[in-house]
Design a protein around this motif. Structure first.
Motif, PDB file in Angstrom:
ATOM      1  N   LEU A   1       0.684  -1.288   0.009  1.00  0.00           N
ATOM      2  CA  LEU A   1       0.034  -0.002   0.207  1.00  0.00           C
ATOM      3  C   LEU A   1       0.928   1.252   0.013  1.00  0.00           C
ATOM      4  CD1 LEU A   1      -2.949   1.413   0.346  1.00  0.00           C
ATOM      5  CD2 LEU A   1      -2.532   1.229   2.727  1.00  0.00           C
ATOM      6  N   GLU A   2       1.913   1.295   0.976  1.00  0.00           N
ATOM      7  CA  GLU A   2       2.662   2.230   1.098  1.00  0.00           C
ATOM      8  C   GLU A   2       3.362   2.647  -0.421  1.00  0.00           C
ATOM      9  OE1 GLU A   2       6.726   3.568   3.314  1.00  0.00           O
ATOM     10  OE2 GLU A   2       5.308   2.272   4.272  1.00  0.00           O
ATOM     11  N   LYS A   3       3.803   1.585  -1.241  1.00  0.00           N
ATOM     12  CA  LYS A   3       4.525   2.052  -2.500  1.00  0.00           C
ATOM     13  C   LYS A   3       3.354   2.411  -3.505  1.00  0.00           C
ATOM     14  CE  LYS A   3       8.000   1.375  -4.001  1.00  0.00           C
ATOM     15  NZ  LYS A   3       9.310   2.000  -3.727  1.00  0.00           N
ATOM     16  N   LEU A   4       2.181   1.699  -3.367  1.00  0.00           N
ATOM     17  CA  LEU A   4       1.205   2.261  -4.363  1.00  0.00           C
ATOM     18  C   LEU A   4       0.702   3.640  -4.017  1.00  0.00           C
ATOM     19  CD1 LEU A   4      -0.799   1.068  -6.533  1.00  0.00           C
ATOM     20  CD2 LEU A   4      -2.505   0.498  -4.888  1.00  0.00           C
ATOM     21  N   LEU A   5       0.596   4.086  -2.881  1.00  0.00           N
ATOM     22  CA  LEU A   5       0.430   5.471  -2.718  1.00  0.00           C
ATOM     23  C   LEU A   5       1.437   6.330  -2.939  1.00  0.00           C
ATOM     24  CD1 LEU A   5      -1.420   5.246   0.756  1.00  0.00           C
ATOM     25  CD2 LEU A   5      -2.592   5.198  -1.560  1.00  0.00           C
ATOM     26  N   SER A   6       2.630   5.878  -2.903  1.00  0.00           N
ATOM     27  CA  SER A   6       3.911   6.704  -3.309  1.00  0.00           C
ATOM     28  C   SER A   6       3.953   6.959  -4.834  1.00  0.00           C
ATOM     29  CB  SER A   6       5.057   6.243  -2.539  1.00  0.00           C
ATOM     30  OG  SER A   6       4.786   5.926  -1.258  1.00  0.00           O
ATOM     31  N   GLN A   7       3.103   6.310  -5.496  1.00  0.00           N
ATOM     32  CA  GLN A   7       3.349   6.149  -6.920  1.00  0.00           C
ATOM     33  C   GLN A   7       3.342   7.752  -7.650  1.00  0.00           C
ATOM     34  OE1 GLN A   7       0.692   3.965  -9.423  1.00  0.00           O
ATOM     35  NE2 GLN A   7       1.059   5.000 -11.305  1.00  0.00           N
ATOM     36  N   PRO A   8       4.504   8.401  -8.541  1.00  0.00           N
ATOM     37  CA  PRO A   8       4.405   9.403  -8.775  1.00  0.00           C
ATOM     38  C   PRO A   8       3.113   9.886  -9.783  1.00  0.00           C
ATOM     39  CG  PRO A   8       6.390   8.303  -9.371  1.00  0.00           C
ATOM     40  CD  PRO A   8       5.459   7.466  -9.084  1.00  0.00           C
ATOM     41  N   PRO A   9       2.878  11.292  -9.575  1.00  0.00           N
ATOM     42  CA  PRO A   9       1.516  11.714 -10.436  1.00  0.00           C
ATOM     43  C   PRO A   9       1.805  12.055 -11.803  1.00  0.00           C
ATOM     44  CG  PRO A   9       2.541  13.621  -8.840  1.00  0.00           C
ATOM     45  CD  PRO A   9       3.037  12.073  -8.655  1.00  0.00           C
ATOM     46  N   LEU A  10       1.076  12.060 -12.554  1.00  0.00           N
ATOM     47  CA  LEU A  10       1.382  12.270 -14.223  1.00  0.00           C
ATOM     48  C   LEU A  10       0.796  13.736 -14.388  1.00  0.00           C
ATOM     49  CD1 LEU A  10       2.336  10.661 -16.481  1.00  0.00           C
ATOM     50  CD2 LEU A  10      -0.045  10.264 -17.116  1.00  0.00           C
ATOM     51  N   LEU A  11       1.840  14.666 -14.066  1.00  0.00           N
ATOM     52  CA  LEU A  11       1.320  16.026 -13.906  1.00  0.00           C
ATOM     53  C   LEU A  11       0.876  16.711 -15.376  1.00  0.00           C
ATOM     54  CD1 LEU A  11       3.716  17.420 -11.172  1.00  0.00           C
ATOM     55  CD2 LEU A  11       1.442  16.713 -10.942  1.00  0.00           C
ATOM     56  N   GLY A  12      -0.146  17.523 -15.459  1.00  0.00           N
ATOM     57  CA  GLY A  12      -0.099  18.479 -16.685  1.00  0.00           C
ATOM     58  C   GLY A  12      -0.910  17.822 -17.778  1.00  0.00           C
ATOM     59  N   ARG A  13      -1.468  16.689 -17.648  1.00  0.00           N
ATOM     60  CA  ARG A  13      -2.252  16.088 -18.540  1.00  0.00           C
ATOM     61  C   ARG A  13      -3.589  15.812 -18.720  1.00  0.00           C
ATOM     62  NH1 ARG A  13       1.733  11.792 -21.198  1.00  0.00           N
ATOM     63  NH2 ARG A  13       3.700  12.184 -20.558  1.00  0.00           N
ATOM     64  N   THR A  14      -4.143  15.848 -19.860  1.00  0.00           N
ATOM     65  CA  THR A  14      -5.621  15.476 -19.905  1.00  0.00           C
ATOM     66  C   THR A  14      -5.725  14.196 -20.157  1.00  0.00           C
ATOM     67  OG1 THR A  14      -6.124  17.871 -20.803  1.00  0.00           O
ATOM     68  CG2 THR A  14      -7.607  15.965 -21.255  1.00  0.00           C
ATOM     69  N   VAL A  15      -6.378  13.559 -19.212  1.00  0.00           N
ATOM     70  CA  VAL A  15      -6.459  12.096 -19.315  1.00  0.00           C
ATOM     71  C   VAL A  15      -7.953  11.684 -19.548  1.00  0.00           C
ATOM     72  CG1 VAL A  15      -6.177  10.026 -17.784  1.00  0.00           C
ATOM     73  CG2 VAL A  15      -4.683  11.925 -17.577  1.00  0.00           C
ATOM     74  N   LEU A  16      -8.099  10.417 -20.288  1.00  0.00           N
ATOM     75  CA  LEU A  16      -9.268   9.887 -20.777  1.00  0.00           C
ATOM     76  C   LEU A  16      -9.246   8.520 -19.928  1.00  0.00           C
ATOM     77  CD1 LEU A  16     -11.015   9.312 -24.173  1.00  0.00           C
ATOM     78  CD2 LEU A  16     -10.957   7.371 -22.237  1.00  0.00           C
ATOM     79  N   GLY A  17     -10.221   8.506 -18.764  1.00  0.00           N
ATOM     80  CA  GLY A  17     -10.461   7.413 -18.351  1.00  0.00           C
ATOM     81  C   GLY A  17     -11.317   6.256 -18.974  1.00  0.00           C
ATOM     82  N   PHE A  18     -10.914   5.099 -19.036  1.00  0.00           N
ATOM     83  CA  PHE A  18     -11.494   3.895 -19.912  1.00  0.00           C
ATOM     84  C   PHE A  18     -11.781   2.735 -18.960  1.00  0.00           C
ATOM     85  CE2 PHE A  18     -11.802   2.597 -24.331  1.00  0.00           C
ATOM     86  CZ  PHE A  18     -12.465   1.239 -24.166  1.00  0.00           C
ATOM     87  N   ASP A  19     -13.047   2.693 -18.435  1.00  0.00           N
ATOM     88  CA  ASP A  19     -13.564   1.669 -17.614  1.00  0.00           C
ATOM     89  C   ASP A  19     -14.095   0.455 -18.665  1.00  0.00           C
ATOM     90  OD1 ASP A  19     -14.453   0.115 -15.743  1.00  0.00           O
ATOM     91  OD2 ASP A  19     -15.895   1.312 -14.905  1.00  0.00           O
ATOM     92  N   PRO A  20     -13.447  -0.526 -18.878  1.00  0.00           N
ATOM     93  CA  PRO A  20     -14.062  -1.563 -19.892  1.00  0.00           C
ATOM     94  C   PRO A  20     -15.037  -2.436 -19.448  1.00  0.00           C
ATOM     95  CG  PRO A  20     -11.529  -1.636 -19.366  1.00  0.00           C
ATOM     96  CD  PRO A  20     -12.286  -0.644 -18.334  1.00  0.00           C
ATOM     97  N   GLY A  21     -15.735  -2.988 -20.224  1.00  0.00           N
ATOM     98  CA  GLY A  21     -16.779  -3.969 -19.985  1.00  0.00           C
ATOM     99  C   GLY A  21     -17.196  -4.520 -21.355  1.00  0.00           C
ATOM    100  N   PHE A  22     -17.974  -5.714 -21.200  1.00  0.00           N
ATOM    101  CA  PHE A  22     -18.383  -6.383 -22.411  1.00  0.00           C
ATOM    102  C   PHE A  22     -19.965  -6.116 -22.818  1.00  0.00           C
ATOM    103  CE2 PHE A  22     -14.980  -9.339 -21.555  1.00  0.00           C
ATOM    104  CZ  PHE A  22     -14.259  -9.394 -22.634  1.00  0.00           C
ATOM    105  N   TYR A  23     -20.746  -6.681 -22.116  1.00  0.00           N
ATOM    106  CA  TYR A  23     -22.240  -6.497 -22.417  1.00  0.00           C
ATOM    107  C   TYR A  23     -22.756  -5.124 -22.055  1.00  0.00           C
ATOM    108  CZ  TYR A  23     -27.385  -7.005 -22.851  1.00  0.00           C
ATOM    109  OH  TYR A  23     -28.725  -6.867 -23.126  1.00  0.00           O
ATOM    110  N   ASN A  24     -22.318  -4.807 -20.870  1.00  0.00           N
ATOM    111  CA  ASN A  24     -22.752  -3.374 -20.329  1.00  0.00           C
ATOM    112  C   ASN A  24     -22.006  -2.165 -20.718  1.00  0.00           C
ATOM    113  OD1 ASN A  24     -24.803  -4.473 -18.753  1.00  0.00           O
ATOM    114  ND2 ASN A  24     -23.248  -5.212 -17.072  1.00  0.00           N
ATOM    115  N   GLY A  25     -21.141  -2.371 -21.726  1.00  0.00           N
ATOM    116  CA  GLY A  25     -20.258  -1.361 -22.460  1.00  0.00           C
ATOM    117  C   GLY A  25     -19.248  -0.712 -21.597  1.00  0.00           C
TER     118      GLY A  25
END
Length: 754
Positions: A304-328
């Motif tokens: 958990l400590e390492k996961l929370l310490s992951q560097p941010p990806l600063l200054g970018r516009t990001v598209l979040g893509f939540d995958p799925g099959f039938y429900n889209g």
């Protein structure tokens, strides 16, 4: 404060007594662990958070231990049975369990056979037997104990034997001796239960399994515990019961001749098999489980400590893509600050022709909102979605990258009250897409909103003690949040409540103040926040940053108490503004200020790099533009991957395939390691080599070592074992030498090759 306790803690932690005493004094004065670790380095001798937490916990444990010792001594004394030997034995105990073992013979017991016999007046008869009389007639002696409840000699003798059997069970020193023996020599044995149900053969390994108790790995202990709980297997111990019986007989008979030897042996056998050995075996099982739980919790905490310490990806516009099959698939675009711009829903995998429609939709969104990176959730349909995005980027020659992001817990957050309050018009799945995008943009700010147990970086977490797990994960969160700090004008309640000196109530008041009065422009404005007094201000101020405020030092981790010193240092070195990495300090003038070494170094670092982020020292997410498929791989290939999870037996690495590859602990180092955490942590970017490909199961085994290095190591180890065996046979026929001694002699005889 107890000097003896402090000395003990100092010895265990290998620090000075003064460091322990100073730290405890500050803790008892209401200072927090992060504050002491960051701003009181001079006083503690630069102890870190883990050392301070250890001091705090050990002090509480030792106080409880001392209190229990005194209470037990008092209880035994009330019975008129306290001797100097008993008292000294109790005072010498280093664990609460040892104190309870010594107290056991004097503890008020529930209705037992021995307790009934004592009530019937048979204690003197058992004492007579234990006195080891050389000659006599036991039936004649037993006649004296016949009464309304004891009808004949046989009942009297049996009652006395029941008392002795319980005495065997209550004998603390015997218990410790036998427990040590069983721990050292026994094997834990598992068998498939009759009528057991294990349809997927999850526990097939343990249908007929045996392993030395002292060697069993923590993850196997937890697997055995779970299989037993699910009534798939039975668990027992295998050891020399004859040796245990002989040891106990020697303890009681002391090589003396007595005419009641047969009766004593009968009582000892009963006490061992009915009472003591089952109790010891349960203790050993409990000890093994506790040790496995502790190790699993520690792995979870470090992950958990390492996961929370992951560097941010600063200054970018990001598209979040939540995958799925039938429900889209749910799409959400967030700007560089994490603000949601738009959400959409597409159905690329529902029927033919939808993939091209989706690509057109994605291309429009990317161009319209200048998307730079796509964050793809790693759940259902993630690899299909990755293929879609990869083809889109390639076919349109886009300057866009993508990254697979763990979506563990995203649905949990999406259903929480704060998510509904922020996005009341969005569906749960659409909120998940926002969360996935933000996780890439600023992992800490987003993951802090989710219960750590839902983030998916542990093992057997549902089998772990809830309170202990939560406490340790809270400590991991506390460490990272305060190392990173928080922007006072943008931080959420979830982030703020983990800041030193704050809680959920004060965090909400900070947000309320911000909403009512606009942005904070100065740290001192915190004193105007309801519920936030001088003490809380001292603890939290250095961890809360204000960018572009009235006071430039508010953007740094320099504490307000040190502002005057910081300004004197800048003046002494003729520094006009913060942020000059090439600044030259006037050490001669600074030396006149008489500042302690730790504070001086921290101030200098902040003057040179006021906006430095603790997370910058770690590697960020791997951004890709093309896809990897199983058919592209062959044994020996070198790849880069991200460590997704670390468990006792190895680490799971995301190399871009549908399933994460496994690096077993045996393929991590040329040297023996105790845990995979000695080599890797969650979110590490690592170089791996394909070790084995299972096309039928679409699985890949990996190695951190090049395969030729791995092969040479295995050959060398085999050669060493062969040499050691031959050396033992030739020179130590009666008593084999240890591996360490064998290694020394082999090096002497055959050189460094082995």
């Amino acid at each position: 404060m107890n000097q003896e306790i402090n000395n003990k803690i100092a010895k265990e932690l290998k620090v000075s007594l003064k460091q322990v005493e100073t730290t405890l004094a500050m803790l008892q004065d209401g200072n927090t662990v992060p504050f002491i670790a960051r701003y009181r380095k001079e006083a503690t001798g630069n102890l870190d958070e883990e050392q301070i937490l250890y001091i705090e916990k050990q002090y509480k444990y030792q106080l409880n231990l001392e209190e229990r010792k005194q209470a037990v001594i008092a209880l035994i004394e009330q019975q008129g049975k306290l001797t100097d030997e008993i008292k000294n034995s109790i005072l010498a105990c280093e664990k609460l369990s040892a104190v309870e073992d010594l107290y056991k013979p004097y503890k008020q017991k529930k209705k037992t056979r021995a307790a009934e016999a004592i009530r019937k007046g048979l204690q003197p008869l058992s004492d007579y037997l234990l006195s080891l009389p050389a000659e006599g007639n036991l039936n004649e002696v037993a006649k004296a104990y016949i009464n309304e409840e004891v009808k004949d000699e046989a009942q009297a003798i049996q009652g006395a034997l029941d008392i002795i059997a319980e005495n065997v069970s209550d004998n603390a020193k015997l218990r410790w001796k036998l427990k040590d023996y069983i721990n050292a020599t026994s094997a834990i044995v598992t068998k498939l239960k009759k009528d057991a149900v294990d349809e997927k053969k999850v526990y097939e390994m343990y249908y007929d399994y045996s392993e030395k108790t002292s060697n069993i790995a923590n993850h196997r202990v937890m697997a055995i515990d779970r299989a037993e709980k699910e009534k798939v297997i039975t668990v027992s111990f295998s050891y020399d019961h004859g040796h245990v019986f002989d040891e106990t007989v020697n303890t009681y008979l002391q090589a003396k001749k007595t005419y009641v030897e047969n009766e004593l042996r009968q009582a000892i056998s009963d006490g061992l098999e009915r009472l003591l050995l089952p109790s010891i075996e349960n203790e050993i099982r409990s000890d093994l489980s506790d040790k496995a739980h502790d190790a699993s919790i520690e792995v979870f905490s470090l992950n958990l400590e390492k996961l929370l310490s992951q560097p941010p990806l600063l200054g970018r516009t990001v598209l979040g893509f939540d995958p799925g099959f039938y429900n889209g698939c749910k799409l959400a675009i967030v700007d560089a600050t994490g603000k949601m711009i738009t959400v959409e829903k597409v159905y690329p995998f529902r029927k033919d022709g939808e993939i091209e429609k989706t690509k057109t939709k994605l291309l429009d969104m990317i161009n319209k909102y200048h998307v730079e990176t796509i964050a793809i959730g790693n759940g259902t349909a993630s690899r299909e979605s990755e293929k879609l995005c990869s083809e889109l980027i390639k076919d349109n020659n886009l300057d866009v990258t993508y990254c697979l992001v763990s979506e563990a817990g995203a649905s949990v957050w999406s259903a929480q009250d704060d998510a509904r309050a922020e996005f009341p018009d969005l569906q749960v799945e659409e909120r998940s897409a926002v969360s996935i995008a933000r996780r890439l943009l600023d992992p800490l700010a987003e993951l802090i909103k989710i219960d750590p147990k839902s983030i998916g970086v542990g093992q057997y977490q549902h089998d772990l003690p809830e309170k202990q797990l939560s406490e340790r994960l809270d400590e991991a969160t506390m460490k990272v949040v305060n190392r990173v700090g928080a922007d006072l004008n943008t931080a959420s309640v979830e982030l703020l409540k983990n800041i030193s000196g704050l809680n959920a109530g004060i965090a909400k008041e900070i947000i309320n103040y911000r909403n009512e009065n606009g942005k904070f422009t100065n740290r001192t404005q915190l004193l105007k926040v309801k519920k936030l007094g001088e003490k809380a201000f001292t603890q939290c101020a250095g961890f809360l940053r204000i960018i572009d405020g009235d006071e430039p030092l508010d953007a740094t981790s320099i504490h307000p108490e040190s502002y005057d010193l910081a300004k004197q240092i800048m003046k002494a070195s003729n520094i006009q503004k913060l942020g000059d990495n090439d600044v030259s300090f006037n050490e001669e003038e600074i030396a006149k200020l008489n500042i302690d070494e730790y504070t001086l170094n921290d101030i200098k670092e902040n003057i040179k790099a006021p906006l430095r982020d603790y997370r910058d020292q770690f590697e960020g997410a791997i951004l890709k533009s093309n896809i990897l498929e199983l058919k592209d791989l062959k044994v020996g290939d070198e790849l880069s991957g991200t460590v997704r999870n670390v468990v006792d037996f190895g680490a799971f690495i995301d190399i871009g395939l549908h399933e994460d590859g496994l690096v077993h602990i045996s393929r991590m180092s040329t040297k023996r390691i105790n845990t995979p955490l000695d080599v890797v942590n969650v979110n590490d970017i690592v170089k791996v080599y394909v070790y084995e490909i299972d096309e039928a199961k679409s699985r890949v085994q990996l190695s951190l070592l090049p395969l030729d290095v791995l092969a040479k190591r295995d050959v060398d180890q085999k050669a060493f074992k062969s040499r050691k065996k031959a050396y033992n046979k030739e020179y130590h026929k009666e008593k084999p030498i240890s591996e360490e001694d064998a290694m020394k002699r082999l090096l002497e005889r055959f050189g460094s090759k082995y």
